[in-house]
Scaffold this active site. Sequence first.
Site, PDB file in Angstrom:
ATOM      1  N   HIS A 176      15.131 -46.044   0.284  1.00  0.00           N
ATOM      2  CA  HIS A 176      13.761 -46.292   0.754  1.00  0.00           C
ATOM      3  C   HIS A 176      12.891 -46.839  -0.388  1.00  0.00           C
ATOM      4  O   HIS A 176      11.938 -46.184  -0.829  1.00  0.00           O
ATOM      5  CB  HIS A 176      13.229 -44.923   1.240  1.00  0.00           C
ATOM      6  CG  HIS A 176      11.926 -44.922   1.951  1.00  0.00           C
ATOM      7  ND1 HIS A 176      10.750 -45.350   1.406  1.00  0.00           N
ATOM      8  CD2 HIS A 176      11.611 -44.478   3.198  1.00  0.00           C
ATOM      9  CE1 HIS A 176       9.763 -45.184   2.262  1.00  0.00           C
ATOM     10  NE2 HIS A 176      10.259 -44.669   3.361  1.00  0.00           N
ATOM     11  N   GLU A 279      13.302 -51.467   2.731  1.00  0.00           N
ATOM     12  CA  GLU A 279      14.300 -50.404   2.641  1.00  0.00           C
ATOM     13  C   GLU A 279      15.658 -50.869   3.174  1.00  0.00           C
ATOM     14  O   GLU A 279      15.742 -51.343   4.321  1.00  0.00           O
ATOM     15  CB  GLU A 279      13.801 -49.199   3.426  1.00  0.00           C
ATOM     16  CG  GLU A 279      12.426 -48.722   2.977  1.00  0.00           C
ATOM     17  CD  GLU A 279      11.722 -47.872   4.004  1.00  0.00           C
ATOM     18  OE1 GLU A 279      10.481 -47.944   4.117  1.00  0.00           O
ATOM     19  OE2 GLU A 279      12.408 -47.118   4.710  1.00  0.00           O
TER      20      GLU A 279
END
Length: 307
Positions: A176, A279
Amino acid sequence: MAVVHVEAELERLNAAHARPGAVSFARHPMGGIVSHLTTPAASAIVALHGAHVLSFKPTSGGEVLWMSPEARIEPGGGIRGGIPVCWPWFATHATDPSKPDHGYVRKSIWDVVQATSEPNVTSIELTFPTAPQHKALWHGDVDLRVLVTLRGGVLRVDLNTRNVGAAPLELTQALHTYFAVGNIANVSVAGLSNRIYQDKLQNYARVAQEGDITFTGEVDRIYEDAPDDVIIADPDNARRIRIAKEGSTSTVVWNPWIEKSARISHMPPESYRGMVCVETANAGGDVVRLGPSQQHRLSTILSVEPI
Ligand code: TA6
């Protein structure tokens, strides 16, 4: 961890894994123990907490990863910035919202397996120590590893899951990554044109992306069937950041903007202007399924090009 234990742990880690001029271990001002990785072309900092990359800095340029000025490394907590490891589910748990968002491995200390140093290539591998409380959250028996590699000025992060149990497993996951940008108003993200995305802001309605992504408000999207490299144009820093990947066909793009920033932790009011998340994921319909002994590697490869 008490001070005496930290010092003893630092001594043990440096004795076992330090590589002169390439790998060392130290305390970090945010808390906890980190490893410092260097090559002639770049440096990186990896926290043992969450196997979390905190920093990636090419020698010839500025910091690539964004870190909140309010971020902390605390037992059981997440770190707002860098590269959180979201596993074994992405975002809110599909059937039990009381379970932690983005899974639980980003909130625990990982063990160092090994560190390596060759000319122009430096790496560290960590493994997640599953404890009883984790088995209450997820049933899988896995060997879970993160490998962080600096190859010249390129950062690669591999998240490898191997099913060591007898039961088939399903999981979603993401690296992420929070990227530092000069001004989100001038940023565009290329590489996802004509892909379909699930728009979290429209109850996951499916929308076709037309052209580059620009930002005039909150964006929270899961791009599907998207194996592509993505490029962040960051003109205020006179650079492009390339995000290549392997083992992923979904990409998440997120900026919280003003209102969501006020609702989440460690996100100062104006800080959304200096960051964007792109991400590398297995999210949405991009589910990883592992039979016994099967494994999956999710990889993100980051590099910077001058504009
Ligand atoms: O990846 C985007 C997202 O799912 C957003 O919806 C927001 O929740 C973000 O992750 C951060 O989540 P966190 O649990 O780290 O605050």
